[in-house]
Motif scaffolding. Sequence first.
Motif, short mmCIF file in Angstrom:
data_model
loop_
_atom_site.label_atom_id
_atom_site.label_comp_id
_atom_site.label_asym_id
_atom_site.label_seq_id
_atom_site.Cartn_x
_atom_site.Cartn_y
_atom_site.Cartn_z
N ALA A 164 -24.09 58.70 32.51
CA ALA A 164 -24.30 60.03 32.66
C ALA A 164 -25.35 60.69 31.71
CB ALA A 164 -23.16 60.82 32.28
N ASP A 165 -25.98 61.91 32.32
CA ASP A 165 -27.11 62.29 31.40
C ASP A 165 -26.65 62.96 30.22
OD1 ASP A 165 -29.02 64.32 30.67
OD2 ASP A 165 -29.78 65.05 32.72
N LYS A 168 -25.59 66.46 29.80
CA LYS A 168 -24.38 67.02 30.66
C LYS A 168 -23.23 66.17 30.09
CE LYS A 168 -27.02 67.03 35.11
NZ LYS A 168 -27.07 66.50 36.21
N ILE A 169 -22.87 65.44 29.04
CA ILE A 169 -21.91 64.63 28.77
C ILE A 169 -20.89 65.69 28.19
CG2 ILE A 169 -20.96 63.16 27.33
CD1 ILE A 169 -23.02 61.18 28.03
N GLN A 172 -19.28 67.88 31.03
CA GLN A 172 -18.36 67.23 31.60
C GLN A 172 -17.19 66.75 31.04
OE1 GLN A 172 -21.27 64.44 32.76
NE2 GLN A 172 -21.64 65.04 34.83
N MET A 206 -21.58 62.08 40.85
CA MET A 206 -21.88 61.62 39.58
C MET A 206 -22.15 59.93 39.76
SD MET A 206 -18.50 63.52 37.72
CE MET A 206 -19.00 62.86 36.03
N GLU A 209 -25.80 59.84 40.62
CA GLU A 209 -26.54 60.38 39.47
C GLU A 209 -26.79 58.97 38.34
OE1 GLU A 209 -27.43 63.99 36.58
OE2 GLU A 209 -25.59 63.20 36.44
N SER A 210 -25.48 58.34 38.02
CA SER A 210 -25.55 57.09 37.19
C SER A 210 -26.39 56.12 38.02
CB SER A 210 -24.02 56.43 37.24
OG SER A 210 -24.04 55.42 36.66
#
Length: 230
Positions: A164-165, A168-169, A172, A206, A209-210
């Motif tokens: 994940a970015d 953003k973690i 999230q 997600m 994105e990963s």
Amino acid sequence: MIERLFARAMADIPRLLEYGFRKTEEGYEYQIALYESLELIVYYQDFFSIKVWDQEFDEEYLGYHYKDSVFGNQIANRIETILLDIRDYACTILNYQLPQANRLDEYLSQVYGLADFVFGDEETGVYRTTANDKWYAIIMTVPYDKVAKDSNKEDLINVLNIKADKNKIKEQLKKEGIYPAYHMNKANWLSIILDDSISDYDIILMINESYDLVMGNNDKKRYFKRKEQK
């Protein structure tokens, strides 16, 4: 026995009928002789169940449940052989226990490639990028309370680990079903419990994105965006 043999099996109805099951008002039924007056009846209605019937006494036979009975063990072994044959002929073996895990596995397989079960078991699927062969997703089977530390549940569940970015973690982790990464770097990875707490659509975004984070500039985006499920 049924739970152990059919835990990840999805029945193929046409194949069940080919095998010898017949359609009933309740579902599907198959009968086969076991020994003398004993008969095995296999039922399917969303899930498999069995009954051993003693025709001589016109009652259910339960002796195969008792491990200290030589005859009961013989009957249990015969039942297991039949059930394995039904499973191998008329069922598709899914990779994971939970429905959402298998739906996401289908997406990952179609878009990015099949899982690699590298740990010598059938419980941990690793998904790799195409260009640099790095992991971008992992689906594992773990006890619930190993991921959700505040839970008393000990049931085995399927968990998705994704990158994940970093920015953003924190946000999230406020969402239901998302936790600090299990057995991965918590600064870069998240764990998502695949119990339908989060929609397939949101998890797919997600995952995409990963994949991009792991690929970097090695490849253009290959994925498609599945329509949001109503």
